[in-house]
Motif scaffolding. Structure first.
Motif, PDB file in Angstrom:
ATOM      1  N   ASP A  87      -1.191 -10.460  -4.145  1.00  0.00           N
ATOM      2  CA  ASP A  87       0.039 -11.025  -4.364  1.00  0.00           C
ATOM      3  C   ASP A  87       1.050 -10.230  -4.348  1.00  0.00           C
ATOM      4  OD1 ASP A  87      -0.040  -9.709  -6.711  1.00  0.00           O
ATOM      5  OD2 ASP A  87      -0.641 -11.220  -7.906  1.00  0.00           O
ATOM      6  N   GLY A  88       0.825  -8.965  -4.084  1.00  0.00           N
ATOM      7  CA  GLY A  88       1.906  -7.917  -3.606  1.00  0.00           C
ATOM      8  C   GLY A  88       2.657  -7.499  -4.898  1.00  0.00           C
ATOM      9  N   ARG A  89       2.348  -7.814  -6.025  1.00  0.00           N
ATOM     10  CA  ARG A  89       3.533  -7.419  -7.059  1.00  0.00           C
ATOM     11  C   ARG A  89       2.881  -6.034  -7.893  1.00  0.00           C
ATOM     12  NH1 ARG A  89       3.666 -12.089 -11.042  1.00  0.00           N
ATOM     13  NH2 ARG A  89       1.595 -12.314 -10.267  1.00  0.00           N
ATOM     14  N   GLY A  90       2.053  -5.314  -7.510  1.00  0.00           N
ATOM     15  CA  GLY A  90       1.486  -4.278  -8.100  1.00  0.00           C
ATOM     16  C   GLY A  90       2.295  -3.190  -8.041  1.00  0.00           C
ATOM     17  N   ARG A  91       1.675  -2.038  -8.669  1.00  0.00           N
ATOM     18  CA  ARG A  91       2.612  -0.828  -8.837  1.00  0.00           C
ATOM     19  C   ARG A  91       2.531  -0.137  -7.285  1.00  0.00           C
ATOM     20  NH1 ARG A  91       1.360   4.380 -10.425  1.00  0.00           N
ATOM     21  NH2 ARG A  91      -0.612   3.374 -11.338  1.00  0.00           N
ATOM     22  N   LEU A  92       3.724   0.472  -6.734  1.00  0.00           N
ATOM     23  CA  LEU A  92       3.543   1.418  -5.774  1.00  0.00           C
ATOM     24  C   LEU A  92       3.166   3.019  -5.921  1.00  0.00           C
ATOM     25  CD1 LEU A  92       6.789   0.203  -4.245  1.00  0.00           C
ATOM     26  CD2 LEU A  92       4.730  -0.658  -3.583  1.00  0.00           C
ATOM     27  N   VAL A  93       2.520   3.446  -4.954  1.00  0.00           N
ATOM     28  CA  VAL A  93       1.942   4.691  -4.918  1.00  0.00           C
ATOM     29  C   VAL A  93       2.313   5.535  -3.716  1.00  0.00           C
ATOM     30  CG1 VAL A  93      -0.081   6.221  -5.043  1.00  0.00           C
ATOM     31  CG2 VAL A  93       0.065   4.060  -6.484  1.00  0.00           C
ATOM     32  N   GLU A  94       3.011   6.580  -3.683  1.00  0.00           N
ATOM     33  CA  GLU A  94       3.321   7.471  -2.852  1.00  0.00           C
ATOM     34  C   GLU A  94       2.206   7.929  -2.150  1.00  0.00           C
ATOM     35  OE1 GLU A  94       5.283   8.482   0.203  1.00  0.00           O
ATOM     36  OE2 GLU A  94       6.933   8.166  -1.425  1.00  0.00           O
ATOM     37  N   LEU A  95       1.850   7.868  -0.799  1.00  0.00           N
ATOM     38  CA  LEU A  95       0.833   8.618  -0.058  1.00  0.00           C
ATOM     39  C   LEU A  95       1.168   9.583   1.236  1.00  0.00           C
ATOM     40  CD1 LEU A  95      -1.570   5.283   0.106  1.00  0.00           C
ATOM     41  CD2 LEU A  95      -1.450   7.127  -1.530  1.00  0.00           C
ATOM     42  N   SER A  96       2.473   9.725   1.093  1.00  0.00           N
ATOM     43  CA  SER A  96       2.845  10.824   2.226  1.00  0.00           C
ATOM     44  C   SER A  96       3.393  12.010   1.866  1.00  0.00           C
ATOM     45  CB  SER A  96       3.946   9.915   3.423  1.00  0.00           C
ATOM     46  OG  SER A  96       4.729   9.491   2.389  1.00  0.00           O
ATOM     47  N   HIS A  97       3.283  13.161   2.634  1.00  0.00           N
ATOM     48  CA  HIS A  97       3.830  14.326   2.269  1.00  0.00           C
ATOM     49  C   HIS A  97       5.263  14.464   2.621  1.00  0.00           C
ATOM     50  CE1 HIS A  97       0.149  16.617   1.138  1.00  0.00           C
ATOM     51  NE2 HIS A  97      -0.533  16.065   2.024  1.00  0.00           N
ATOM     52  N   LEU A  98       6.068  15.401   1.927  1.00  0.00           N
ATOM     53  CA  LEU A  98       7.351  15.617   2.618  1.00  0.00           C
ATOM     54  C   LEU A  98       7.366  16.446   3.809  1.00  0.00           C
ATOM     55  CD1 LEU A  98       8.878  16.894  -0.853  1.00  0.00           C
ATOM     56  CD2 LEU A  98       9.392  14.426   0.212  1.00  0.00           C
ATOM     57  N   PRO A  99       8.383  16.284   4.398  1.00  0.00           N
ATOM     58  CA  PRO A  99       8.259  17.055   5.802  1.00  0.00           C
ATOM     59  C   PRO A  99       8.282  18.413   5.822  1.00  0.00           C
ATOM     60  CG  PRO A  99      10.202  15.368   5.816  1.00  0.00           C
ATOM     61  CD  PRO A  99       9.445  15.326   4.540  1.00  0.00           C
ATOM     62  N   GLN A 100       8.886  18.919   4.490  1.00  0.00           N
ATOM     63  CA  GLN A 100       8.636  20.530   4.273  1.00  0.00           C
ATOM     64  C   GLN A 100       7.248  20.626   3.970  1.00  0.00           C
ATOM     65  OE1 GLN A 100      10.678  18.534   3.052  1.00  0.00           O
ATOM     66  NE2 GLN A 100      11.261  19.101   1.118  1.00  0.00           N
ATOM     67  N   GLU A 101       6.370  19.981   3.608  1.00  0.00           N
ATOM     68  CA  GLU A 101       5.014  19.960   3.382  1.00  0.00           C
ATOM     69  C   GLU A 101       4.068  19.727   4.475  1.00  0.00           C
ATOM     70  OE1 GLU A 101       5.019  18.646  -1.269  1.00  0.00           O
ATOM     71  OE2 GLU A 101       4.616  17.235   0.242  1.00  0.00           O
ATOM     72  N   GLY A 102       4.734  19.372   5.714  1.00  0.00           N
ATOM     73  CA  GLY A 102       3.968  19.171   6.881  1.00  0.00           C
ATOM     74  C   GLY A 102       4.205  17.776   7.305  1.00  0.00           C
ATOM     75  N   GLY A 103       4.279  16.804   6.422  1.00  0.00           N
ATOM     76  CA  GLY A 103       4.208  15.308   6.852  1.00  0.00           C
ATOM     77  C   GLY A 103       3.211  14.790   6.908  1.00  0.00           C
ATOM     78  N   THR A 104       3.169  13.467   7.038  1.00  0.00           N
ATOM     79  CA  THR A 104       2.257  12.656   7.294  1.00  0.00           C
ATOM     80  C   THR A 104       2.362  11.646   8.524  1.00  0.00           C
ATOM     81  OG1 THR A 104       1.525  12.288   4.876  1.00  0.00           O
ATOM     82  CG2 THR A 104       0.954  10.565   6.077  1.00  0.00           C
ATOM     83  N   TYR A 105       1.324  11.794   9.454  1.00  0.00           N
ATOM     84  CA  TYR A 105       1.504  11.022  10.727  1.00  0.00           C
ATOM     85  C   TYR A 105       0.514   9.779  11.141  1.00  0.00           C
ATOM     86  CZ  TYR A 105       4.141  15.738  11.526  1.00  0.00           C
ATOM     87  OH  TYR A 105       5.049  16.545  11.357  1.00  0.00           O
ATOM     88  N   LEU A 106       1.332   9.050  11.814  1.00  0.00           N
ATOM     89  CA  LEU A 106       0.599   7.985  12.495  1.00  0.00           C
ATOM     90  C   LEU A 106       0.432   8.295  13.900  1.00  0.00           C
ATOM     91  CD1 LEU A 106       0.688   4.244  11.705  1.00  0.00           C
ATOM     92  CD2 LEU A 106       0.972   4.953  14.041  1.00  0.00           C
ATOM     93  N   GLU A 107      -0.745   8.143  14.618  1.00  0.00           N
ATOM     94  CA  GLU A 107      -0.962   8.043  15.982  1.00  0.00           C
ATOM     95  C   GLU A 107      -1.102   6.860  16.399  1.00  0.00           C
ATOM     96  OE1 GLU A 107      -2.798  10.882  19.484  1.00  0.00           O
ATOM     97  OE2 GLU A 107      -3.094  11.344  17.301  1.00  0.00           O
ATOM     98  N   ALA A 108      -0.701   6.249  17.599  1.00  0.00           N
ATOM     99  CA  ALA A 108      -0.973   4.943  18.090  1.00  0.00           C
ATOM    100  C   ALA A 108      -1.845   4.779  19.150  1.00  0.00           C
ATOM    101  CB  ALA A 108       0.566   4.246  18.445  1.00  0.00           C
ATOM    102  N   PRO A 109      -2.498   3.719  19.271  1.00  0.00           N
ATOM    103  CA  PRO A 109      -3.486   3.534  20.425  1.00  0.00           C
ATOM    104  C   PRO A 109      -2.471   3.400  21.669  1.00  0.00           C
ATOM    105  CG  PRO A 109      -4.111   1.881  18.570  1.00  0.00           C
ATOM    106  CD  PRO A 109      -2.804   2.560  18.246  1.00  0.00           C
ATOM    107  N   GLY A 110      -3.074   3.939  22.822  1.00  0.00           N
ATOM    108  CA  GLY A 110      -2.293   3.980  24.106  1.00  0.00           C
ATOM    109  C   GLY A 110      -1.141   4.724  24.079  1.00  0.00           C
ATOM    110  N   GLY A 111      -1.046   5.717  22.811  1.00  0.00           N
ATOM    111  CA  GLY A 111       0.295   6.370  23.019  1.00  0.00           C
ATOM    112  C   GLY A 111       1.587   5.746  22.908  1.00  0.00           C
ATOM    113  N   ASP A 112       1.352   4.323  22.341  1.00  0.00           N
ATOM    114  CA  ASP A 112       2.638   3.698  22.584  1.00  0.00           C
ATOM    115  C   ASP A 112       2.831   3.226  21.018  1.00  0.00           C
ATOM    116  OD1 ASP A 112       4.737   2.066  22.921  1.00  0.00           O
ATOM    117  OD2 ASP A 112       3.846   0.876  24.506  1.00  0.00           O
TER     118      ASP A 112
END
Length: 251
Positions: A87-112
């Motif tokens: 139902d989408g009403r639960g608590r949010l949890v941060e899962l990404s690093h700050l840029p100065q910590e190296g960041g968190t990255y997504l890579e896309a299929p087909g490079g797009d």
């Protein structure tokens, strides 16, 4: 339509120590030509065995017999069921690093990134596969098979930046079993000591986006959370930093 089952003996070693031996175990099969690695995966799934390192089968026999509803098998009622979005009403949890910590990255299929659909990056039912404390060896199918990954984001919680890579056959298994995104808290899915990237290439080639350098996975339950890592719509760009987070299920 004729249904098939398999009978076999099995020896299992666990990545955090210990082993298990069974004799004459039976599972439902999708067909008479099911390969032994797939039978092993069905066996692990049927028992929900976590942190399985290796499975060795012996005395495998395949024969016609009505299915009994093996968990994770072709007659499991969950097999063709759409994952529940919650139902989408639960608590949010941060899962990404700050840029100065190296960041968190997504890579896309087909490079797009422009081709990454929202249904593959937003509010995805998440499965968290924990291999923390295990020997630093490739994460194999045995660690994944206990989970229903179809329609899910599969998040690998390794607890280390490098050392727990994803085996290429495990990546192929995730594609074949319908995972829609794969993430890890490590720097990458493959062994950084080698130039080849078979796991990443297998996933991206199968249309599965990859998210690397997540954090905070220890705060998520094994199942029930919703994962989001939506990239900007950039045509011709394959990899960018993203803000990844999860929404926990209601207590």
């Amino acid at each position: 339509m004729t249904e098939y089952r398999a009978s076999f003996d099995a020896a299992i070693a666990f990545s955090n120590g210990g082993d298990l031996t069974v004799h004459g175990f039976r599972v439902d099969l999708p067909g008479p030509d099911t390969a032994e690695p797939d039978i092993a995966a069905l066996f692990v799934a049927s028992l929900g065995l976590l942190m399985t390192d290796t499975v060795e089968l012996a005395n495998v026999q395949i024969f016609p017999e009505p299915h009994k509803g093996t968990r994770g098998g072709p007659s499991d009622p969950r097999h063709n069921r759409e994952p529940e979005p919650g139902d989408g009403r639960g608590r949010l949890v941060e899962l990404s690093h700050l840029p100065q910590e190296g960041g968190t990255y997504l890579e896309a299929p087909g490079g797009d990134l422009g081709a990454v659909e929202l249904v593959k990056s937003v509010d995805l039912p998440a499965v968290v596969v924990r291999v923390t404390g295990a020997r630093r060896s490739p994460i194999g199918v045995g660690s994944l098979a206990p989970f229903d990954v179809r329609g899910h984001a599969v998040l690998l919680h390794t607890g280390v930046r490098e050392g727990h890579c994803l085996a290429s056959d495990a990546a192929a298994w995730l594609v074949a079993n319908g995972a829609v995104l794969v993430g890890t808290d490590a720097d990458g899915l493959d062994d950084c000591a080698h130039e080849a990237r078979p796991a990443r290439e297998s996933l991206l080639g199968g249309g599965v986006p990859v998210v690397e350098r997540l954090t905070g996975l220890e705060r998520l339950p094994p199942t029930g959370a919703l994962f989001t890592a939506a990239p900007p719509r950039l045509l011709g760009v394959g990899r960018v930093p993203v803000r990844a987070y999860a929404r926990l299920p209601l207590a």
